[in-house]
Enzyme design. Sequence first.
Site, PDB file in Angstrom:
ATOM      1  N   HIS A  53     -15.444   0.535   2.861  1.00  0.00           N
ATOM      2  CA  HIS A  53     -15.230   1.752   3.636  1.00  0.00           C
ATOM      3  C   HIS A  53     -16.318   2.784   3.390  1.00  0.00           C
ATOM      4  O   HIS A  53     -16.172   3.932   3.787  1.00  0.00           O
ATOM      5  CB  HIS A  53     -13.878   2.374   3.279  1.00  0.00           C
ATOM      6  CG  HIS A  53     -12.709   1.531   3.697  1.00  0.00           C
ATOM      7  ND1 HIS A  53     -12.214   1.508   4.976  1.00  0.00           N
ATOM      8  CD2 HIS A  53     -11.938   0.658   2.996  1.00  0.00           C
ATOM      9  CE1 HIS A  53     -11.178   0.687   5.055  1.00  0.00           C
ATOM     10  NE2 HIS A  53     -11.004   0.148   3.850  1.00  0.00           N
ATOM     11  N   ASP A  88     -11.419  -6.094  -0.465  1.00  0.00           N
ATOM     12  CA  ASP A  88     -10.884  -5.038   0.374  1.00  0.00           C
ATOM     13  C   ASP A  88     -10.483  -5.649   1.718  1.00  0.00           C
ATOM     14  O   ASP A  88     -10.906  -6.745   2.051  1.00  0.00           O
ATOM     15  CB  ASP A  88     -11.968  -3.965   0.596  1.00  0.00           C
ATOM     16  CG  ASP A  88     -11.335  -2.598   0.768  1.00  0.00           C
ATOM     17  OD1 ASP A  88     -10.230  -2.525   1.337  1.00  0.00           O
ATOM     18  OD2 ASP A  88     -11.946  -1.615   0.324  1.00  0.00           O
ATOM     19  N   SER A  90       0.807  -1.225   0.000  1.00  0.00           N
ATOM     20  CA  SER A  90       0.000   0.000   0.000  1.00  0.00           C
ATOM     21  C   SER A  90       0.836   1.270   0.000  1.00  0.00           C
ATOM     22  O   SER A  90       0.289   2.352  -0.189  1.00  0.00           O
ATOM     23  CB  SER A  90      -0.920   0.008   1.217  1.00  0.00           C
ATOM     24  OG  SER A  90      -1.744  -1.130   1.175  1.00  0.00           O
ATOM     25  N   CYS A 144      -7.691   2.296   1.276  1.00  0.00           N
ATOM     26  CA  CYS A 144      -8.809   1.558   0.683  1.00  0.00           C
ATOM     27  C   CYS A 144      -8.382   0.853  -0.601  1.00  0.00           C
ATOM     28  O   CYS A 144      -8.035   1.499  -1.584  1.00  0.00           O
ATOM     29  CB  CYS A 144      -9.952   2.539   0.398  1.00  0.00           C
ATOM     30  SG  CYS A 144     -11.262   1.819  -0.574  1.00  0.00           S
TER      31      CYS A 144
END
EC number: 3.4.16.4
Lengths: 630, 379
Positions: free
Chosen positions: A370, A364, A327, A383
């Site tokens: 989210h 996710d 990420s 996300c």
Amino acid sequence: MTVMRTPEQELARFRGRLAVAGVVALLCFGLLAARFFYLQVMRYDYYSTRAEDNRISLVPIVPNRGLITDRHGTVLARNYSAYTLEITPSRVADLDATIEELSTLVDIQPKDRRRLKKLMDESKSFESLPIRNRLSDEEVARFIAQRYRFPGVELKARLFRDYPMGSFASHVIGYIGRINDRDLERIEESDDSANYRGTDHIGKSGLEKSYERDLHGITGFEEVEVDSGGRAVRLLRRTPAIPGNNVVLTLDLKLQEIVEKAFGNRRGALVAIEPSTGGVLALVSTPSFDPNLFVDGIAPQDWDQLNTDQDKPLLNRAIYSAYPPGSTFKPFMALGALTTGKRTPGQTLADPGYFNYGGHRFMDDKVGGHGGVDMYKSIVVSCNTYYYVLANDMGIESIANFMRPLGFGQRSGIDLPGEAEGVLPSPEWKKRRFKRPEQQKWFGGETISVGIGQGYNAYTPLQMAQALGAVVNNGVLYRPHIARHVVDAKTGEKRTIEPEPLRTIPFKQSHIDLIKRAMVGVNKAGTGSRAFAGAPYEVGGKTGTAQVYSLKGGKYVEGRVAERLRDHSWFIAFAPADKPVIALAVLVENGGFGAQSAAPIARQALDYYLLGKVPAGIAAEDPAAEESAE
Amino acid sequence: MNSRLDPRRWLHYLLAPLDGPLTLLILILVGYAAVVMVSASPERLGTLALNTAVAFSVMWIAAKTPPSRMMSAALPLYAIGVLLLIAVALFGDVSKGARRWLNIGVTRIQPSELLKIAMPLTLAWYFQSREGMLRARDFFIAAGLLLLPVGLIAKQPDLGTSILVAASGFYVLFFAGLTWRLILPVAVVGIVGIGAIVAMGDTICQPGVDWPGLREYQKHRVCTLLDPTSDPLGKGFHIIQSTIAIGSGGVFGKGWGKGTQTHLDFLPERHTDFIFAVLTEEFGLAGALFLVVVYILLIFRGLFIAAGAPTLFSRLLAGALTLIFFTYAFVNMGMVSGILPVVGVPLPFVSYGGTALVTLCLGVGMLMSIQRHRRRVGT
């Protein structure tokens, strides 16, 4: 010439030409013979007198190798003088018997014998090789008294290289070792043979290798009159050696030490750079090794141990190992979306918790999703769905074209040898990488994984730090460098290694501000908030988790996965947010979630660099003082 | 079964392809090299033996290969050589300021070495294919084939090798009947030009004077030759020291292993390009003339083989190969004794160096094959 000739005429002409060639050859050799006659008979007296007078021999004086110090002057590599016992195998009748006899005078371990064997394999028999280094005064005295018994064995005063910090920063400093055949070839090629006469060590890795030219210095010469046996009788002239230049680093050894200790027994790497210059503040790779082991030929068992250790201590993970960024790739993706116009900051995605593509459901982290996610929130909560959709909208070509100028998947050009390229995935890369046509095709699903930093993505911690540095430096990307000045050891004259901006990427200020703001949000309210709770400075960051092992359908539960298959933990950060002076990337191998193990290391590094705070258990003073007190 | 193991049959099998006089001469040269090496650089004897074994195997294989097979290999070898040279120009490794080496992953190769043999082979093949219908035009085409690789090698820059390759091709043109009207004027201009350079050495060697078409280091070499004392510690050092070594050798030399120039480290590259200086210092004028006589015998044996060769191809090839040996020997002894500029040319069969030895033995093997197959092709 166009006149036709019979074969007989042709042959006659050919033989005529052979005769001409023969005559010319005889004439030329005659000329040579005349020249020899002139030199050897007519001018014999002159030349034999000159040969008689030619009794001046040049003896090399080896220069002192330059020092390496960190930015505050802490010495990382230095020299000291000691006696060494050297043996010339070709001048010794029975090597084993000689060593046996020597061992009655000085302490010779089996280790020393094995090392000598190894050195003999690597060098020529007329070279003099060390059998024992660093003799005690008592051993020196004992040997001198018995010296006449050992022809071919000599006592020499020599300078030894010493790395006072031991294993700290060893991947950066590197080490020197004895010159082997390969080094010799390189020296001959670069026309340095004269300068290396008398030198028997050369930089083998790290800065010792990349700054060899500066560190080595210029060999001096003594002109000595010799007798007909070649022994020196009188010193005629002396051209002193010019010592090697000292190399001063941008590295902050204290920061390096804090980070290395923060890693503890964990494997990983950290690279911290100054975004506005590319100067490297810390470059850590753990575990590390003691470079002192290499200086005089590493003992075979030490070598085996370093090589077979499954933690690979010799590997410089910071510049040579490439990992999927996970990420931590998202802020760069977001900036790409803004720059290419694929997204506006306010555009909101309703996240259901998954993204369907080509019959596969990309999940996710958060079950149920989210909710409404805009760009700011997508970074703060990390996300996945937002980036699945974004990657699909941008397409792989557009992603690769945006990332390339940031240095992803290319060697940064840092002043250390042995840097890896990493992988910036693209259809073109896949074509080059794979051989079979069915493997060369790029699939749309692969783009989706690339969007969240998984898939084929693989970058070194150095590349991550460099890219982050370029973004927070408003698009100006510097070549990372560890040396700051090269200092002339005699005159003190400094040559600064100028920061080298490689390129300026035209980002919009408002776009950069948004990304920076979102990354600050990560540490205030998002995945980095626990690690940075109570930090008195504003810091931007992003966690990341790189999958090592893909669980087919099952949910990842850390405790149930073998340690080596656990996810790698990433954290990238910059501070202070308004005017960053440091950008860093941390990777902890098999560390699990980024927030868990990588982010606390970044916190310790930033607390020291910005606040001067030293964690408990590390001397606040100069680490050199601590070392020498032991 | 028994007869197969018969050592005499094996010996015959091994010796049959070899030409007696050539083998004897090469053995004398290599033996001479070993004797000198004991004095100059004894630790290299092992490698010398290994190099010699490899080179002799190559020679033996070449001697067994019929000229017709060589002819069919000519063009492919040439094409590979030129392609490699182009690759060197594009991706080659730079060493000592020149781009000569090509890194092919496992090792590095110097493609210009291949051209030393491929060049005469290709031109001989070309003239063979035009036999009986030779026109002036063919000489231009041949010159083109010659100049392409020579230009590429000269651009690297490697003047020594480009001169050797150019010479090897020129010899084929010469034996194929290149008109004297072209050769003589060039020779005259060359001799006059060299004379002029020698006469005006003082003026044109001033720093700052550029020589059209030549690089600074090439100018430097020529100027050093004209006046070695202008650079006594640099390039001139080699020439001065090797001239002292030769001159101080006198008629019978200082004796084996007693050369002071050699053993007090005054001679540069004493086992490679300057081995001739070692030899003459220790064995004197007698030793030098002995070597020259061996070379003359070698060259005359080669010319004799060329004269008896049955086809145009083998005649041209044999003639050109023989003159290549001559060129190596003359240029090397000339540069060591200070009458030619220092270009990196080894003393054939004597200088230490595996690649050159293999190339030269390949050439000798080809000569042997031409001699052995002289009767088999119908005349």
